[in-house]
Design a protein around this motif. Structure first.
Motif, short mmCIF file in Angstrom:
data_model
loop_
_atom_site.label_atom_id
_atom_site.label_comp_id
_atom_site.label_asym_id
_atom_site.label_seq_id
_atom_site.Cartn_x
_atom_site.Cartn_y
_atom_site.Cartn_z
N ASP B 342 1.69 69.69 -0.71
CA ASP B 342 2.63 69.85 0.38
C ASP B 342 3.77 70.73 -0.10
N ILE B 343 4.65 71.05 0.84
CA ILE B 343 5.80 71.86 0.43
C ILE B 343 7.07 71.07 0.72
N ASP B 344 7.90 70.95 -0.31
CA ASP B 344 9.17 70.23 -0.16
C ASP B 344 10.11 71.08 0.69
N PRO B 345 10.51 70.56 1.85
CA PRO B 345 11.35 71.39 2.73
C PRO B 345 12.68 71.76 2.07
N ALA B 346 13.20 70.90 1.19
CA ALA B 346 14.50 71.18 0.57
C ALA B 346 14.43 72.37 -0.38
N THR B 347 13.39 72.41 -1.17
CA THR B 347 13.32 73.45 -2.20
C THR B 347 12.31 74.54 -1.88
N GLY B 348 11.42 74.27 -0.95
CA GLY B 348 10.37 75.25 -0.66
C GLY B 348 9.28 75.25 -1.70
N GLU B 349 9.34 74.27 -2.63
CA GLU B 349 8.35 74.25 -3.71
C GLU B 349 7.21 73.31 -3.37
N TYR B 350 6.07 73.57 -4.02
CA TYR B 350 4.90 72.72 -3.83
C TYR B 350 5.17 71.31 -4.35
N VAL B 351 4.61 70.33 -3.66
CA VAL B 351 4.58 68.96 -4.17
C VAL B 351 3.10 68.58 -4.26
N TYR B 352 2.72 67.99 -5.38
CA TYR B 352 1.30 67.73 -5.63
C TYR B 352 0.99 66.24 -5.57
N TYR B 353 -0.13 65.94 -4.93
CA TYR B 353 -0.59 64.55 -4.86
C TYR B 353 -2.06 64.53 -5.28
N GLY B 354 -2.32 65.00 -6.45
CA GLY B 354 -3.71 65.20 -6.86
C GLY B 354 -4.28 64.02 -7.63
N SER B 355 -5.54 64.16 -7.97
CA SER B 355 -6.23 63.25 -8.90
C SER B 355 -7.11 64.15 -9.76
N THR B 356 -6.48 64.77 -10.72
CA THR B 356 -7.18 65.81 -11.48
C THR B 356 -7.75 65.24 -12.77
N ASP B 357 -8.99 65.55 -13.03
CA ASP B 357 -9.59 65.21 -14.32
C ASP B 357 -9.42 66.42 -15.24
N TRP B 358 -8.32 66.42 -15.95
CA TRP B 358 -7.95 67.62 -16.71
C TRP B 358 -8.91 67.92 -17.84
N LEU B 359 -9.46 66.87 -18.45
CA LEU B 359 -10.39 67.15 -19.54
C LEU B 359 -11.66 67.82 -19.03
N LYS B 360 -12.01 67.48 -17.80
CA LYS B 360 -13.16 68.13 -17.20
C LYS B 360 -12.87 69.62 -16.97
N GLU B 361 -11.61 69.90 -16.68
CA GLU B 361 -11.22 71.30 -16.51
C GLU B 361 -11.11 72.02 -17.85
N LEU B 362 -10.71 71.27 -18.87
CA LEU B 362 -10.53 71.89 -20.18
C LEU B 362 -11.87 72.21 -20.84
N TYR B 363 -12.79 71.26 -20.74
CA TYR B 363 -14.05 71.41 -21.47
C TYR B 363 -15.21 71.72 -20.53
N SER B 364 -16.16 72.45 -21.06
CA SER B 364 -17.42 72.54 -20.33
C SER B 364 -18.28 71.37 -20.80
N ASP B 365 -19.26 71.00 -20.00
CA ASP B 365 -20.04 69.81 -20.33
C ASP B 365 -20.93 70.06 -21.55
N TYR B 366 -21.52 71.23 -21.59
CA TYR B 366 -22.43 71.56 -22.68
C TYR B 366 -22.12 72.97 -23.14
N ASN B 367 -22.33 73.22 -24.43
CA ASN B 367 -22.17 74.59 -24.90
C ASN B 367 -23.36 74.95 -25.78
N PRO B 368 -23.87 76.16 -25.61
CA PRO B 368 -25.10 76.54 -26.29
C PRO B 368 -24.84 77.19 -27.65
N SER B 369 -25.84 77.11 -28.50
CA SER B 369 -25.79 77.90 -29.72
C SER B 369 -27.21 78.35 -30.06
N THR B 370 -27.28 79.42 -30.82
CA THR B 370 -28.60 79.92 -31.14
C THR B 370 -28.60 80.53 -32.53
N GLU B 371 -29.78 80.52 -33.15
CA GLU B 371 -29.91 81.04 -34.50
C GLU B 371 -31.24 81.75 -34.64
#
Lengths: 587, 1101
Positions: B342-371
Motif C-alpha cells: 500500500d502507499i502511506d498517504p502521509a509520506t507517499g511511501e510504500y507500506v509492505y504487508y508481505g510474507s516473504t520466504d527470503w531464503l527461497k529468494e536467496l538460494y536456488s533449490d538445486y545447483n549443477p556441477s560437471t566434470e
C-alpha cells in the motif's frame, strides 16, 4: 678389482657432471633477506619529506569526527538513551581506560631520530615543533584524565627501570606541556593553513590558550591541589596566547551568508570555513572520509538519542538581548512559543520552527528525542546518510570563537576583563547570533547562579560561561569545563524536557497544521496518523506537576559525581603491574 | 615394465624378488609406485602347465594348486566378461562352461594369493599354480626422498591410494582426504568450492608461531587445492618427527606427500571420465515466513527486552514499525483480498504487508556441477608419457548472479631413458581456477547471511508493484539481483619439474636430481556498483558505492633437490644410506589497486573511472631455505630395523645468528613375527611389528621478516591538506635472543596382520612437546607504549593415538563377492605446560589448561516465580533486559561458589567466580569408516566420517540458533519458536522470549553456560557409490577396453546430537562467517555445505 676401479672412475665422473648440472640450477646461498615493501629506522629519517611522512602518523591523536559527535555525551545539558556508568553505575578501576601510551612512544621515537635528517635546522625544528605539539596534546589529555602522570620524553627499553617509576606531579608535567607548546608555537611554520587541517603556529597558540585556561581555572577552583597560587600565571599565558591569535589577523568570526545560517554553516560544510575554523577534522566525500553524525542523531538504536535539557535551553537569550528566564512564567511556555524570538543559535542547534529535511517540515521526532530539544547542529538536513556513517561535514576541533571565549574567560578570572574585551569577544558572538543588544553585563543572572554556578557572582564571568555553553554546545567542551570549574555536581541535575500543558492533547510543535505528539498515560485505541504518543509512565517519564508540567526524564536513574571523580582511576591491572603508580583517591 | 618381467623370471626366490624390488625402489621418486595397489597379474606362459587334451564341448576344467603343489579348495574361478563362475572343490578341481565365448579368459582369485587371469586358448584342461600374495611384504610406501617397504617402516607413516578420490567429483583434493587417514585432521569451515584446508597432523601444533603440515607434491612443496584429484596416485602422511626429520624445520608438524600418477606401462591407455551432479544444501533452515507471525514475535522480543515498556518504532535500520502497523498487518493477513503493498498517504511511501520466504529468494533449490577428465598414457621403447586434462565446473547456490566455479587442469609428463644408467623426465602442470562470487554493496562488506538475517523480514518484500527493488531488498541482496557486485578470482599456476635419475655400480648407487619452477598468479577483482531501489512510486534511489579494486599476487618459486643413495645387502645385513641437498626460494610480489567512480557499471575498467579516491599499494616477501640431509637404514634379516635421519637446515626467516639448525631423529622396529618362536602362531597372527621413534625438530612455519625492525608506509584515514597522505611510524619492538620453537615427539607403534592379512591393525601412540613457543612475554606496564616483544616463552604438550583396522575377504561361489572394510580412529589432547599468565586469567592460555577449554556458568533452570527470583543469589551481573528485571522464565544460574552472587570472580582459574569448565571446543575421536564391495560387475563403496566429541558454543549473532533471542528483528527459526518458555510450556528449551539476550554483553544467553552448549559430534555419510561395469562384450564392440557407470552421493546423510535442538546448522559449518568477506556474521552463517548426487561414466580404451 681393476675392473671395479675403472667403473668407479667413470661413475665419479658422471656424478661430478650431475652435481655440476644441479648447481647450474642456481643456488644463491645468502639467507639474509630484507623486506622490500617496508623501510627501516636507518632509512626513515633522511630528508624533509621523510620527516613529513612520519609526523603524519601523529594526526590521529586529534579527535576523530565520530569522537566529536559524541564529545558531549557525558555532560549536564544533554540527556540520552543511556548514561555512562561513570556517572550512573558502579564504575571501578577494572573498567578504567585511557591509560594507553603508544602515541607517546611514537612521538618520542621521532624526537630521538629526526636530527638524522639532512635538511635545514628550520625544517627540523618545524617538524620537532609539530611532534612536540602532539606530545603536549597527548599529555594534556592524560593530565585531564588522571591528574599526576609519569613523564617520559624518550622511548623505553624493555628493561628500563623507569617503566616502574611513580607518577610525576601535575605541576611538573604541565610545565613540560607548556615547554612543548612554547617550542611548538615558536618553531612551527607560521603560514596560515587555509584547509584548516594542518598544525601551524596559530593552531599551537590557540591550543595553548585552551590548555592554559584549563590549567589556570583548574588550579584556581581545585585549591585542594595546592597549586592555586600558580593559577594566575597560567591564566595570563592563556590570555596572551589567545591574544596572539587574535592579533595575527588570520581569523574572524564568520558572518558570511544569512544570519540564520552563519553559525551552523561552520558545522555542516565539507570545506571548513578557514576564517573561523582554525583546525578541523576534515570530511571529504570524494575521498570517502566521513563521520556518522546523522546516524548517531537519527537512529533509535545506533546513537544515544542525545537531546538538550530545558534548563539549558532556557539560558538562550531573547533576540532583544533580554534573558528568557526573566519573562514571567518562562517555565510554562509551550515549545512552539518558547523557541520564538530567541538567540539565532537556538534554531541552528535544535529542530524547531520551519526546520526542514529534504524540503519537508521536520518537527522534533520523539522516535529520537526525549526532551523535544532535538539537536541538528552537527547533522545534515538530507536523510541520505541517516542510516549509514557517511556524513561529509567537516567538524571543527579548534575555532576562533573558542579562542575569543578563552581570552574573555582568562581575563575575567584574572579580573582584568574590560568592556573593550567584552566588545571584542562575547559581543561579537552575540551579534552573529542576531542578538540586538549585548551590553557589558552589570548584574549577575540569578537563573545561572541558581541552576549552574552558585559560587560565581561576577556578572561578566557568568555571561562568559553562558556564552561558552551556548556557543560551543555539543562540540565536546562541556565535561572539561565542568571539571575545571569544579562543577561536576551539575551532572546530577534533574533531566527536564519541554513543557506539556496537558495530557491527551495533540500538539503541533512546528505549527505546520499537523499534530506531532501527544502525551498520554495510555495509548488511545484510535490514533491520529503521524502523531507520536509519548507514554508518561510516571517512573522513567513523568510530568513535573503530575498531569502537566515539564517532562522529567529518567529520574529513576541514579547519578552521582563525588569529588573523587574529577580524576579517573588508573586501570587496576596497571597498578598491579606497577604499584608505584598509586591509585587516585577513593578508587 | 622391466620390474614385473624380472619378477616373473625369478619366480620362486622371494629374497631375490625383494632385492630386485628394492633395486627398483630407488628410482621410485621418478618412476613412482602404485604402492598399496593390488595389480592383477596377467597370466603368462610359465604360470600355466599344460596337461594336454583338446577343448571339448565348450567347457574347461583344471586344478588349482599353491606354489608348493598343494591343491587349493574354494578358489573362485570366473569367466571374464560374463557372469559365469565357479569354485574349486576339496581337491582344487573346477569345471567351467565357456561355450559361446570367443576368447575365454579365466579369472582365478583366492584371498591371500595373487589373482590370475588365464587365457584358455584352445585348451580344455590345465593346472594353475597361484602365487602367494606377497603384496603385504612387497608393499611400498612413499617416504621422504624415496620409498620404503612397508614392513621395514619404523616411523609413523600412513598412506592411502587413489581409490579415495575415485568416482567423486571434488572441487578440492582436501574434501576427499577428510577422514581418510587417522590424525590427518582436515577441517573445512564451509561448503564454498574454493575453500582451502589447513592440513593438520596430530592436533595442536604451536600456539606461538603456529604451523601446519608441510605438503609436497612429488617431492616439492605445492598447493594441493590446485591439482587434479584424478592425477593423484597416493597420499602419504609422515606423522612423527623421525619420519619427517629429513624435511627439517618445515616438517616439524608432519609432512603430507602427494604422489601423482605415472605413465602406464607397455600399452597405450586412454581414459575418459565424465560426471554430472546436482547439488543441494545439506541444511535448509526452517524459518517463520508468515509476515504477521514474524512481526508479532519481533514486537514481543523487543518489548520484553525493554521490560515491557516500549515497542519498536523500526525493524532494524529502515523498516518503519508500530503497533498500528502490526494491527493492519494482521487485518491484511486475515483478508487475503487486500493488497500486500500500500502507499502511506502521509509520506507517499510504500507500506509492505508481505510474507516473504527470503531464503527461497536467496538460494536456488538445486545447483549443477560437471566434470570431464581425459588421460592418455603409454610407453614405448625408451620413452613414456602421461597426459591428462580436466574441466570441472560448479554453479553456486544463489538464485541471482550465482557464484560460478571453474577449474582447468592440464598435466604433461614424459621421460626418456637416455642411457642405461640415466633417465630424464619432465613434468609440466598447468592449472587455472576462476571463481565468481556475488557480493553485497555494503560498507562493512559482511557476508550476505548477516544482512539477510538482519534486514530480511518476512513482512518486508523483495519487489515493489512496479518491479523495482524495495529498500530492504536493496540492503540484503539486491546487489545480487542488480548485478555487477561481485568478486572474480583468477588463479593460474604453471609448474614444471625436470628430473634425472642415474644408477651406478649395478644399481647399488643412485643419484637423483630435480629442479622445479613454479609461477602462481592470484588475482581478485571486486566490483561494486550502486543498487537501485525505490520507496515511492516513480522515485528511484541508490544504495552503495561505485568502485572497483584488484589485488594481484604473483609468486615465483624455485626448488631444487639433489641426493644420492647407496644400498648394500651383506648376508642378512642390509644397509642403505642417503645424502642430499635441498634449496628453495620463493618470491611474492603483491599489488593492490582501488578506485571509485565507475563511469559505466557495465564497463568495469580502471581506465573508465573518475573517482578521486584511489589506492595503489605494493608489497610482498621473499624467503629462502636450504638444507643438507641424510638417512641411514639398517636391518638385520628384515627383523631388527633401525633408521637415523638428520637435516642441517637454514632459513632466511630467522635472525642471522639463528638461521641454521640441526635436527636429528632415530627410530627402530622389531618384527616379532619373524622370530622363530612365532612360527607356531603365524597362522593366526601372521605379522606383528613394534616400532619406536624419537626426534626433535625446529619450527620454521613462520612468516618472513618477523625478526627485523621495520616501518611500514600506509595511507592515513584522515584528510590533511586536501589529501589522504601516507605515513610511517615507530617500528615494532624486536626482542633480543630469539631462538627456534622446538617440536619433540616420541612415537610408539605396532602393526599387526591376522589370518593371512585378512585383518590388519595398526596402532600408534605419541606425545609431542612443543617448547620455546614464540608467544607473549609477561605484560609490561602500558607506559612502555608498544606491544611487548614476543619471545620463546611457552610450552605445550600434545598426547594422542591413532588406530586403523582393516578387513578384507571374498566369498567363493560362481559369483564371488569380495569386500573390505577400513576403520580409522584418532584422538589427541593438548595441555599448556608453560605460559606467561601468572594470574591464570582464563581469558587466555594458562599453565595446566587443556587447549580448547570452555569456561561458563552452570544453568540451573528457569525462574519459576517472583519468589524464586527474590530468593535466588544476586544475579545482577547477568542481564535479562534493559533494566535488568528478571521474571519467571528467565534463566537461573547456579551459585557454584555459594557466595550469594553470580559473577566472574576475578576470572582466573583459581577464582573463576561461578564459572567452571563446561566443555571443550577441540574435536575428539575423529573417525572414518570405509567399505568397498564387488560382486558380479557391480561395485559399491561407502565412506562415513565424523567426530566423536566436540562442544560448540553457538555464540552471538547466531540467528540460526538463537532466532529472536539474538536480534529481535532477525530470523525466527521454527525449532526455536516451538521450544520457547511460556507459563504453559515451562519445560521448554529456550527461556522467556527476550530480544538481545543472545547478543548484548553479559546477557543471559550471551554468557557461556552449560545448558546451551551444543554437542557438535557428528557422523556423516561422506560418500556412497554404486556402480556397474558394463559387460565386456558390449564394451569391446564399442572399441573400448572397459567401461563403468556409477552413481555417487556425497554428504547424503548426517547425524549429530545437535539436531535434537536445531536442524538449522550443519555440524561441519559452525565456524561462522566467510573468510573472503569481513567478519561480522555469526557462527553457522556461512556458505552452505552441499549434498551432491552424481551420475558418472568411466571409459578406458
Amino acid at each position: 678389482m681393476s675392473h671395479f676401479k675403472m667403473s668407479n672412475n667413470s661413475v665419479m665422473k658422471k656424478i661430478v657432471y650431475l652435481l655440476l648440472l644441479a648447481c647450474l640450477f642456481g643456488c644463491k646461498d645468502d639467507l639474509d633477506l630484507k623486506p622490500f615493501d617496508r623501510i627501516s629506522p636507518s632509512t626513515a629519517f633522511n630528508t624533509e619529506k621523510d620527516l613529513q611522512l612520519y609526523v603524519n602518523s601523529f594526526y590521529p591523536i586529534l579527535p576523530s569526527g565520530n569522537e566529536i559527535v559524541r564529545g558531549d555525551e557525558m555532560s549536564d545539558y544533554v540527556v540520552g538513551r543511556s548514561l555512562s556508568n561513570y556517572i550512573s553505575g558502579s564504575f571501578t578501576s577494572s573498567q578504567a581506560t585511557g591509560w594507553s601510551w603508544g602515541d607517546l612512544r611514537n612521538i618520542n621515537y621521532f624526537l630521538e631520530h629526526y636530527q638524522q635528517a639532512q635538511t635545514t635546522d628550520e625544517a627540523k625544528n618545524h617538524y620537532a615543533g609539530v611532534a612536540r605539539f602532539f606530545r603536549a596534546w597527548f599529555y594534556f589529555d592524560k593530565v585531564k584524565r588522571f591528574g599526576d602522570v609519569p613523564w617520559y620524553d624518550r622511548t623505553l627499553d624493555v628493561n628500563d627501570p623507569n617503566l616502574y617509576k611513580g607518577r610525576d606531579s601535575r605541576a611538573m608535567v604541565m610545565d613540560k606541556v607548556l615547554e612543548d607548546l612554547n617550542f611548538a608555537s615558536e618553531n612551527i611554520r607560521s603560514s596560515k593553513d587555509n584547509t584548516s587541517s594542518q598544525i601551524t603556529k596559530w593552531v599551537a597558540l590557540a591550543f595553548k590558550s585552551r590548555v592554559c585556561l584549563f590549567e589556570g581555572t583548574f588550579r584556581k577552583y581545585h585549591p585542594d591541589l595546592g597549586l592555586n597560587e600558580s593559577a594566575g600565571k597560567w591564566l595570563g599565558d592563556a590570555a596572551t596566547a589567545a591574544q596572539q591569535v587574535m592579533e595575527s589577523g588570520n581569523y574572524k568570526i564568520n558572518r558570511s551568508g544569512a544570519a540564520e545560517l552563519s553559525y551552523r554553516d561552520l558545522f555542516t560544510q565539507e570545506t571548513p570555513n578557514s576564517d573561523e575554523v582554525i583546525l578541523a577534522v576534515v570530511a571529504n566525500k570524494s575521498l570517502r572520509v566521513f563521520n556518522d553524525a546523522n546516524w548517531y542523531y537519527t537512529s533509535a538504536t545506533y546513537g544515544n538519542r542525545l537531546n538538550l535539557t530545558k534548563t539549558f535551553v532556557n539560558t538562550y537569550l531573547n533576540r532583544d538581548g533580554s534573558r528568557f528566564t526573566d519573562n514571567s512564567g518562562y517555565n510554562r511556555v509551550p515549545f512552539w512559543e518558547e523557541v520564538k524570538n530567541r538567540d539565532l543559535r537556538l534554531q541552528q542547534t535544535i529542530r524547531m520552527g520551519d526546520y526542514k529535511r529534504d524540503g519537508v517540515a521536520a518537527p522534533p521526532d520523539f522516535t529520537y528525542t526525549y526532551t523535544g530539544y532535538q539537536p541538528i547542529k552537527l547533522t545534515l538536513d538530507s536523510k541520505a546518510t541517516d542510516g549509514v556513517g557517511e556524513n561529509n561535514n567537516s567538524l571543527p576541533i579548534i575555532r576562533y570563537a573558542e579562542v575569543l571565549l578563552n581570552y574573555a574567560e582568562a581575563k575575567a578570572e584574572l579580573k582584568t576583563f574590560t568592556e573593550a574585551d567584552w566588545n571584542a569577544t562575547v559581543k561579537v558572538l552575540r551579534e552573529r547570533a542576531g542578538i540586538e543588544n549585548a551590553p557589558y553585563p552589570v548584574a549577575a543572572d540569578p537563573y545561572l547562579q541558581e541552576h549552574y554556578y552558585p559560587n560565581i557572582s561576577d556578572p561578566a564571568l557568568l555571561e562568559i560561561r553562558r556564552e561558552r555553553g551556548i556557543e560551543l554546545v555539543l562540540e565536546g567542551f562541556r565535561y572539561d569545563d565542568l571539571k575545571r570549574w569544579k562543577a561536576g555536581k551539575l551532572l546530577e541535575m534533574e533531566y527536564d524536557g519541554m513543557y506539556v500543558p496537558a495530557l491527551d492533547e495533540l500538539y503541533d510543535l512546528n505549527e505546520d497544521g499537523k499534530p506531532d505528539v501527544s502525551f498520554v498515560r495510555q495509548t488511545p485505541a484510535s490514533k491520529v496518523s503521524g502523531v507520536y504518543y509519548f507514554l508518561i509512565d510516571d517512573s522513567q517519564f513523568k510530568l513535573s506537576e503530575g498531569n502537566k508540567g515539564n517532562l522529567i526524564l529518567l529520574s529513576n536513574l541514579e547519578r552521582s559525581f563525588g569529588d573523587y571523580k574529577y580524576f579517573y582511576p588508573i586501570p587496576f591491572n596497571e597498578i598491579v603491574l606497577n604499584p608505584a603508580l598509586e591509585q587516585n583517591p577513593e578508587w | 615394465m622391466e620390474s614385473k618381467l624380472l619378477l616373473k623370471s625369478k619366480r620362486g626366490s622371494r629374497r631375490r624378488c625383494s632385492l630386485l624390488l628394492l633395486a627398483m625402489l630407488g628410482i621410485a621418486p621418478i618412476e613412482g609406485f602404485s604402492s598399496g595397489h593390488k595389480a592383477a597379474a596377467i597370466g603368462s606362459i610359465d604360470a600355466i602347465n599344460y596337461s594336454g587334451g583338446d577343448k571339448q564341448d565348450g567347457s574347461v576344467s583344471g586344478v588349482v594348486k599353491d606354489a608348493a603343489g598343494q591343491p587349493l579348495p574354494g578358489v573362485s574361478v570366473a569367466l571374464k566378461g560374463t557372469s559365469t563362475g565357479t569354485v574349486t572343490d576339496a581337491e582344487g578341481m573346477f569345471t567351467i562352461n565357456t561355450a559361446g565365448v570367443g576368447e575365454p579368459v579365466l579369472v582365478l582369485s583366492y584371498i591371500g594369493f595373487e589373482s590370475q587371469e588365464v587365457a584358455v586358448g584352445n585348451r580344455a584342461s590345465f593346472d594353475v599354480s597361484l602365487q602367494e600374495d606377497t603384496e603385504a611384504l612387497s608393499e611400498v610406501v612413499v617416504v621422504g626422498y624415496g620409498t620404503q617397504k612397508k614392513v621395514n617402516l619404523t616411523g609413523a607413516v600412513d598412506q592411502v591410494g587413489s581409490e579415495v578420490f575415485e568416482n567423486r567429483p571434488l572441487t578440492n583434493l582436501a574434501r576427499g582426504l577428510q577422514g581418510a587417514i587417522p590424525n590427518l585432521n582436515i577441517r573445512m569451515t564451509d561448503g564454498k568450492p574454493i575453500r582451502g584446508a589447513e592440513y593438520n597432523v596430530r592436533g595442536t601444533t604451536s600456539i606461538g608461531a603456529g604451523g601446519s603440515a608441510l605438503v609436497l607434491i612429488d617431492g616439492v612443496p605445492g598447493d594441493p587445492s590446485l591439482i587434479n584429484p584424478n592425477d593423484v596416485e597416493s597420499v602419504t602422511v609422515l606423522k612423527d618427527a623421525a619420519s619427517a626429520a629429513i624435511y627439517g624445520a618445515r616438517g616439524s608438524f608432519g609432512v603430507i606427500l602427494i604422489t601423482t600418477k605415472k605413465p602406464s606401462k607397455d600399452r597405450t591407455q586412454v581414459s575418459y571420465s565424465s560426471n554430472f551432479s546436482v547439488n543441494e544444501r545439506t541444511v535448509k533452515p526452517k524459518l517463520v515466513t508468515d509476515g504477521y507471525a514474524w512481526a508479532k514475535m519481533f514486537d514481543e522480543a523487543f518489548y520484553s527486552w525493554n521490560d515491557y515498556k516500549s515497542h519498536p518504532q523500526k525493524a532494524n535500520s529502515v523498516f518503519p514499525f508500530s503497533l498500528d502497523y502490526l494491527d493492519e498487518l494482521k487485518r491484511r493477513q486475515e483478508d487475503p483480498s487486500l493488497p500486500k503493498v500500500d502507499i502511506d498517504p502521509a509520506t507517499g511511501e510504500y507500506v509492505y504487508y508481505g510474507s516473504t520466504d527470503w531464503l527461497k529468494e536467496l538460494y536456488s533449490d538445486y545447483n549443477p556441477s560437471t566434470e570431464h577428465s581425459l588421460s592418455v598414457s603409454g610407453s614405448g621403447n625408451k620413452v613414456d608419457y602421461y597426459l591428462s586434462g580436466r574441466y570441472m565446473s560448479q554453479k553456486g547456490v544463489f538464485r541471482y548472479n550465482p557464484d560460478n566455479y571453474r577449474m582447468y587442469n592440464l598435466r604433461a609428463r614424459g621421460s626418456v631413458q637416455a642411457f642405461d644408467w640415466l633417465k630424464l623426465e619432465n613434468d609440466l602442470a598447468f592449472t587455472q581456477m576462476s571463481y565468481l562470487f556475488p557480493m553485497l554493496n555494503h560498507p562493512s562488506n559482511t557476508p550476505v547471511w548477516r544482512r539477510v538475517s538482519d534486514e530480511a523480514f518476512p513482512n518486508a518484500m523483495l519487489r515493489n508493484p512496479d518491479g523495482t527493488l524495495t529498500e530492504n531488498a536493496a540492503i540484503v541482496f539486491g546487489s545480487f539481483i542488480s548485478g555487477n557486485n561481485q568478486s572474480e578470482l583468477d588463479r593460474v599456476q604453471i609448474r614444471n619439474t625436470s628430473r634425472f635419475a642415474a644408477n651406478f655400480l649395478e644399481n647399488r648407487l643412485r643419484v637423483y636430481g630435480d629442479f622445479t619452477f613454479q609461477h602462481l598468479s592470484d588475482t581478485e577483482t571486486r566490483l561494486y556498483t550502486p543498487v537501485p531501489y525505490s520507496k515511492k512510486p516513480g522515485v528511484m534511489l541508490e544504495r552503495g558505492e561505485s568502485k572497483m579494486n584488484e589485488s594481484d599476487d604473483k609468486t615465483t618459486y624455485f626448488a631444487t633437490n639433489i641426493y644420492t643413495e647407496y644400498e648394500k645387502q651383506l648376508g642378512r645385513h642390509y644397509l642403505k644410506g642417503l645424502i642430499g641437498y635441498n634449496y628453495e626460494n620463493s618470491l611474492l610480489k603483491s599489488r593492490y589497486v582501488e578506485r571509485d567512480g565507475l563511469l559505466n557499471s557495465d564497463l568495469p575498467d580502471f581506465s573508465l573511472m573518475n573517482g578521486q579516491n584511489f589506492t595503489l599499494r605494493g608489497g610482498g616477501n621473499e624467503w629462502i631455505t636450504m638444507g643438507g640431509f641424510f638417512r641411514l637404514n639398517y636391518n638385520y634379516a628384515e627383523k631388527y630395523l633401525f633408521e637415523v635421519n638428520g637435516r642441517y637446515d637454514g632459513t632466511s626467516k630467522f635472525p642471522i645468528n639463528q638461521q641454521f639448525g640441526f635436527f636429528p631423529s632415530a627410530s627402530a622396529g622389531w618384527r616379532v613375527s619373524e622370530e622363530p618362536f612365532w612360527q607356531g602362531i603365524r597362522g593366526a597372527v601372521n605379522d606383528l611389528k613394534f616400532r619406536a621413534s624419537y626426534g626433535s625438530l625446529g619450527n620454521g612455519n613462520i612468516s618472513p621478516y618477523q625478526f627485523l625492525e621495520t616501518m611500514s608506509v600506509n595511507k592515513l584515514g584522515m584528510v590533511i591538506n586536501g589529501a589522504r597522505p601516507d605515513y610511517t611510524q615507530k617500528p615494532n619492538v624486536i626482542p633480543n635472543g630469539l631462538t627456534w620453537e622446538k617440536a619433540t615427539s616420541v612415537n610408539l607403534g605396532a602393526d599387526m596382520g591376522f589370518l593371512n592379512n585378512r585383518l590388519t591393525a595398526s596402532f600408534d601412540w605419541y606425545t609431542r612437546y612443543t617448547t620455546d613457543m614464540f608467544t607473549v612475554s609477561l605484560p609490561l606496564p602500558s607506559v612502555f607504549g608498544a606491544s611487548e616483544p614476543k619471545g620463546n616463552y611457552a610450552d605445550l604438550e600434545t598426547k594422542g593415538w591413532e588406530l586403523s583396522l582393516g578387513w578384507r575377504d571374498q566369498t567363493g561361489g560362481d559369483k564371488p563377492f569380495s569386500y573390505d572394510f577400513r576403520f580409522i580412529l584418532s584422538d589427541n589432547v593438548s595441555y599448556i605446560t608453560k605460559y606467561n599468565n601468572p594470574q591464570k586469567l582464563i581469558s587466555t592460555y594458562y599453565e595446566g589448561m587443556r587447549v580448547g577449554d570452555i569456561w561458563g556458568f552452570e544453568t540451573e533452570g528457569f525462574f519459576v516465580d517472583e519468589e524464586d527470583v527474590t530468593n535466588h543469589a544476586d544475579q545482577s551481573y547477568i542481564r535479562v533486559s534493559a533494566a535488568n528485571t528478571p521474571l519467571p522464565g528467565d534463566i537461573k544460574f547456579r551459585d557454584l561458589n555459594g557466595d550469594g552472587v553470580i559473577n566472574l570472580g576475578s576470572s582466573t582459574a583459581d577464582n573463576p567466580g561461578d564459572q567452571k569448565i563446561i566443555g571443550n571446543t577441540e574435536a575428539r575421536y575423529l573417525f572414518g569408516f570405509n567399505t568397498n564391495a564387488d560382486w558380479n560387475s557391480f561395485f559399491f563403496s561407502a565412506f562415513l566420517q565424523g567426530v566423536g566429541k566436540r562442544d560448540f558454543w553457538p555464540g552471538t549473532d547466531n540467528s540460526l540458533f538463537w532466532g529472536a533471542y539474538n536480534r529481535p528483528y532477525s530470523w525466527h527459526p521454527e525449532d526455536v519458536v516451538n521450544n520457547m518458555w511460556s507459563p504453559e510450556n515451562p519445560d521448554a528449551y529456550y527461556p522467556r522470549l527476550r530480544g538481545y539476550v543472545a547478543l548484548n554483553s553479559r546477557a543471559e544467553l550471551t554468557v557461556q553456560q552449560s545448558k546451551y552448549l551444543q554437542n557438535a559430534a557428528y557422523v556423516r555419510l561422506k560418500n556412497l557409490t554404486f556402480g556397474y561395469n558394463l559387460p565386456q562384450s558390449l564394451v569391446t564392440k564399442a572399441g573400448a577396453a572397459s567401461a563403468r557407470v556409477y552413481f555417487t552421493g556425497q554428504n547424503l546423510w548426517t547425524y549429530s546430537p545437535m539436531f535434537r535442538i536445531t536442524r538449522n546448522l550443519d555440524p561441519e559449518v559452525i565456524e561462522g562467517g566467510d573468510p573472503e568477506m569481513n567478519s561480522g556474521a555469526g557462527k553457522g552463517m556461512a556458505y552452505p555445505m552441499l549434498k551432491t548426487y552424481t551420475l558418472g561414466i568411466n571409459v578406458t580404451f
